[in-house]
Write an enzyme that holds these catalytic residues in place. Structure first.
Site, PDB file in Angstrom:
ATOM      1  N   HIS A   1       0.838  -1.207   0.000  1.00 43.93           N
ATOM      2  CA  HIS A   1       0.000   0.000   0.000  1.00 43.93           C
ATOM      3  C   HIS A   1       0.870   1.254   0.000  1.00 43.93           C
ATOM      4  O   HIS A   1       1.931   1.268   0.619  1.00 43.93           O
ATOM      5  CB  HIS A   1      -0.884   0.031   1.258  1.00 43.93           C
ATOM      6  CG  HIS A   1      -1.869  -1.095   1.337  1.00 43.93           C
ATOM      7  ND1 HIS A   1      -2.554  -1.402   2.482  1.00 43.93           N
ATOM      8  CD2 HIS A   1      -2.286  -1.983   0.406  1.00 43.93           C
ATOM      9  CE1 HIS A   1      -3.360  -2.435   2.248  1.00 43.93           C
ATOM     10  NE2 HIS A   1      -3.199  -2.808   1.006  1.00 43.93           N
TER      11      HIS A   1
ATOM     12  N   TYR B   1      -7.359   3.221  10.262  1.00 35.73           N
ATOM     13  CA  TYR B   1      -7.286   3.342  11.719  1.00 35.73           C
ATOM     14  C   TYR B   1      -8.307   4.397  12.110  1.00 35.73           C
ATOM     15  O   TYR B   1      -8.164   5.566  11.741  1.00 35.73           O
ATOM     16  CB  TYR B   1      -5.898   3.815  12.167  1.00 35.73           C
ATOM     17  CG  TYR B   1      -4.784   2.802  12.004  1.00 35.73           C
ATOM     18  CD1 TYR B   1      -4.133   2.628  10.794  1.00 35.73           C
ATOM     19  CD2 TYR B   1      -4.351   2.043  13.094  1.00 35.73           C
ATOM     20  CE1 TYR B   1      -3.095   1.712  10.648  1.00 35.73           C
ATOM     21  CE2 TYR B   1      -3.313   1.119  12.965  1.00 35.73           C
ATOM     22  CZ  TYR B   1      -2.690   0.965  11.743  1.00 35.73           C
ATOM     23  OH  TYR B   1      -1.664   0.058  11.603  1.00 35.73           O
TER      24      TYR B   1
ATOM     25  N   PRO C   1      -0.340  -3.161  19.658  1.00 36.66           N
ATOM     26  CA  PRO C   1      -0.222  -3.384  18.201  1.00 36.66           C
ATOM     27  C   PRO C   1      -0.593  -2.194  17.314  1.00 36.66           C
ATOM     28  O   PRO C   1      -0.437  -2.282  16.098  1.00 36.66           O
ATOM     29  CB  PRO C   1      -1.159  -4.572  17.946  1.00 36.66           C
ATOM     30  CG  PRO C   1      -2.062  -4.624  19.120  1.00 36.66           C
ATOM     31  CD  PRO C   1      -1.354  -4.012  20.279  1.00 36.66           C
TER      32      PRO C   1
ATOM     33  N   LYS D   1       4.395  -2.579  15.260  1.00 36.06           N
ATOM     34  CA  LYS D   1       5.847  -2.584  15.448  1.00 36.06           C
ATOM     35  C   LYS D   1       6.442  -3.878  16.016  1.00 36.06           C
ATOM     36  O   LYS D   1       7.655  -4.095  15.904  1.00 36.06           O
ATOM     37  CB  LYS D   1       6.248  -1.422  16.391  1.00 36.06           C
ATOM     38  CG  LYS D   1       6.194  -0.067  15.751  1.00 36.06           C
ATOM     39  CD  LYS D   1       7.396   0.191  14.868  1.00 36.06           C
ATOM     40  CE  LYS D   1       7.150   1.220  13.803  1.00 36.06           C
ATOM     41  NZ  LYS D   1       6.596   0.732  12.543  1.00 36.06           N
TER      42      LYS D   1
ATOM     43  N   TYR E   1       6.099   4.749  10.837  1.00 39.51           N
ATOM     44  CA  TYR E   1       5.250   3.617  10.437  1.00 39.51           C
ATOM     45  C   TYR E   1       5.992   2.660   9.515  1.00 39.51           C
ATOM     46  O   TYR E   1       5.931   1.440   9.692  1.00 39.51           O
ATOM     47  CB  TYR E   1       3.956   4.130   9.778  1.00 39.51           C
ATOM     48  CG  TYR E   1       2.886   3.068   9.691  1.00 39.51           C
ATOM     49  CD1 TYR E   1       2.039   2.813  10.761  1.00 39.51           C
ATOM     50  CD2 TYR E   1       2.733   2.302   8.543  1.00 39.51           C
ATOM     51  CE1 TYR E   1       1.078   1.819  10.700  1.00 39.51           C
ATOM     52  CE2 TYR E   1       1.772   1.309   8.465  1.00 39.51           C
ATOM     53  CZ  TYR E   1       0.941   1.072   9.551  1.00 39.51           C
ATOM     54  OH  TYR E   1      -0.009   0.083   9.483  1.00 39.51           O
TER      55      TYR E   1
END
Ligand code: RFL
Ligand code: PHB
Length: 396
Positions: free
Chosen positions: A72, A203, A294, A298, A386
């Site tokens: 993505h 998210y 989570p 990571k 990220y």
């Protein structure tokens, strides 16, 4: 039995370590308490940092990942029923989010290691670590099949045995400092047989709390909702789960696509770090030394970062005979670990509804989200964390 590095645990940390050592010409044996089927069937993480995907390719194990993973360009954040695309590729000079499930990574690592002559003892539980602070350490283990005690003698031991394994306890309590934060919420995770609802991960922080939309394959989707960590999963009927997912993820004119739920479970959220990560010739790596909630994706990536450091230091010792480089292990790992702890805590507090928060703190979380929408430097900071921070060259 004898080997150079005895590894406890065939999770991401142990398996990546065995591959990296093999590439450096160092032998290892992995002791794993579960069966191969169980290791390859446990559903956990989903997102790989950019450099982890590159490492899988470098190790010659990327063929299936390149065929089956989802790459993505970014992630979607959602609040106040509005969506905001964080263009991670544009903000990080072309790095992508790789969605490839942890158990698929493990299948590729296990098959690759066995094909290269690596040794993994499945169904063998490490019971005790002896002589960690001597030159002749060993792991005492017991195979399910025989139920007799055996010894693995080695030069070094890597405890990659997860949060509940015996490795961390083998460091004397007086040498360990542990930092922990327990969050007052958990995640209810499901797998559903349904088509993709959205082209990237979402998210969301809506009135009732957090939800995450992720994927596993074109026809299997992974979704999570914030819940009480003490909830009984039996109290969550499929209908109730879908109601909550719709309430948190749907927007004007867009609704999540439902399908049959074939797996569900609840996990608690915690942050944890153990300092030091070394005792003599025993080294902790991965969840054995640290846990992150989570929300930042990571945990697996950090486990691989630890063993990247460990394999490089062991390679240096192997080549030069200078053991003093091992003194750098803990401090080098911990610099990256604390940054991942910070990012995971930041994503978690920003995106969840915490009943202990005041209205003031809730407003602050929405201001943080809006800052990512309006400030390129804030968005870039999130994007860099990220996809994986760059390595601190010379120090890692
Ligand atoms: P693991 O994977 O727990 O592996 C440890 C292994 O050691 C074995 N073991 C023993 N073997 C022999 N003798 C003993 N006495 C033993 N005791 C234990 C165990 O059977 C096991 O096979 O640790 P490792 O290698 O450090 O890897 C850590 C990761 O698994 C973990 O951090 C991630 O799954 C966390 N995580 C995520 N990480 C990411 O990077 N990206 C994500 O998107 C992401 N999502 C997640 C996650 C974890 C989740 N759960 C279930 C906690 C999503 C979820 C829901
Ligand atoms: C997952 O797909 O399981 C997943 C994705 C992103 C996260 C955590 C888990 O932050």
């Amino acid at each position: 039995m004898r080997t150079q590095v005895g590894i406890i645990g065939a999770g991401p940390a142990g398996l990546f370590l065995a591959h990296l050592l093999h590439r450096a010409g160092i032998s290892s044996v992995i002791i794993e308490s579960r069966s191969r089927e169980e290791v390859e069937g446990t559903v956990r993480a989903g997102v790989l940092e950019h450099w982890v995907a590159e490492l899988i390719k470098d190790l010659g194990l990327g063929e299936r990942m390149l065929r089956e993973a989802h790459f993505h360009d970014g992630i979607t954040l959602q609040w106040n029923r509005q969506r905001h695309h964080v263009d991670i590729a544009a903000l990080t000079g072309g790095k992508h989010v790789t969605v490839y499930p942890q158990h698929e990574v493990l299948k590729d690592l296990i098959a690759g290691l066995l094909a290269r002559g690596g040794e993994i003892l499945f169904g063998a539980r490490a019971a005790a670590i002896h002589g960690a602070d001597t030159e002749t350490p060993s792991v005492e283990f017991c195979r399910d099949a025989t139920n007799t005690s055996e010894m693995l003698h080695c030069d070094y031991i890597a405890a990659t045995d997860g949060f509940h394994g015996p490795g961390r306890q083998a460091i004397p309590a007086a040498k360990r400092v542990e930092y922990q934060k327990i969050y007052p919420f958990g995640w209810l995770g499901i797998l559903t047989k349904a088509p993709l609802s959205w082209h990237e991960l979402i998210y969301a922080n809506q009135q009732d709390g957090f939800a995450l939309l992720s994927t596993r394959s074109p026809d299997v989707q992974r979704m999570y909702i914030q819940c009480d960590p003490a909830d009984d999963i039996a109290a969550w009927s499929d209908a109730r789960i879908w109601d909550e997912l719709h309430a948190r993820l749907d927007t004007e004119g867009w609704a999540l696509t439902e399908g049959p739920i074939f797996q569900k479970g609840i996990i608690p959220l915690r942050s944890f770090v153990c300092e030091t990560m070394r005792h003599g010739r025993l080294f902790l790596a991965g969840d054995a030394a640290h846990i992150v909630p989570p929300t930042g994706a990571k945990g697996l990536n950090l486990a691989v970062a630890d063993v990247r450091v460990l394999s490089r230091l062991l390679d240096a010792v192997h080549k030069t005979g200078d053991l003093s480089v091992l003194d750098r292990y803990s401090a080098t790992c911990l610099r990256r670990i604390w940054k991942a702890e910070r990012f995971s805590w930041y994503m978690t507090t920003m995106l969840h509804k915490n009943d202990e928060d005041s209205d003031f703190e809730r407003r602050i979380h929405f201001a943080e989200l809006d800052l990512i929408r309006t400030s390129e430097s804030s968005a870039r900071s999130l994007a860099e964390n990220y996809v994986g921070l760059p390595f601190d060259n010379g120090h890692e």
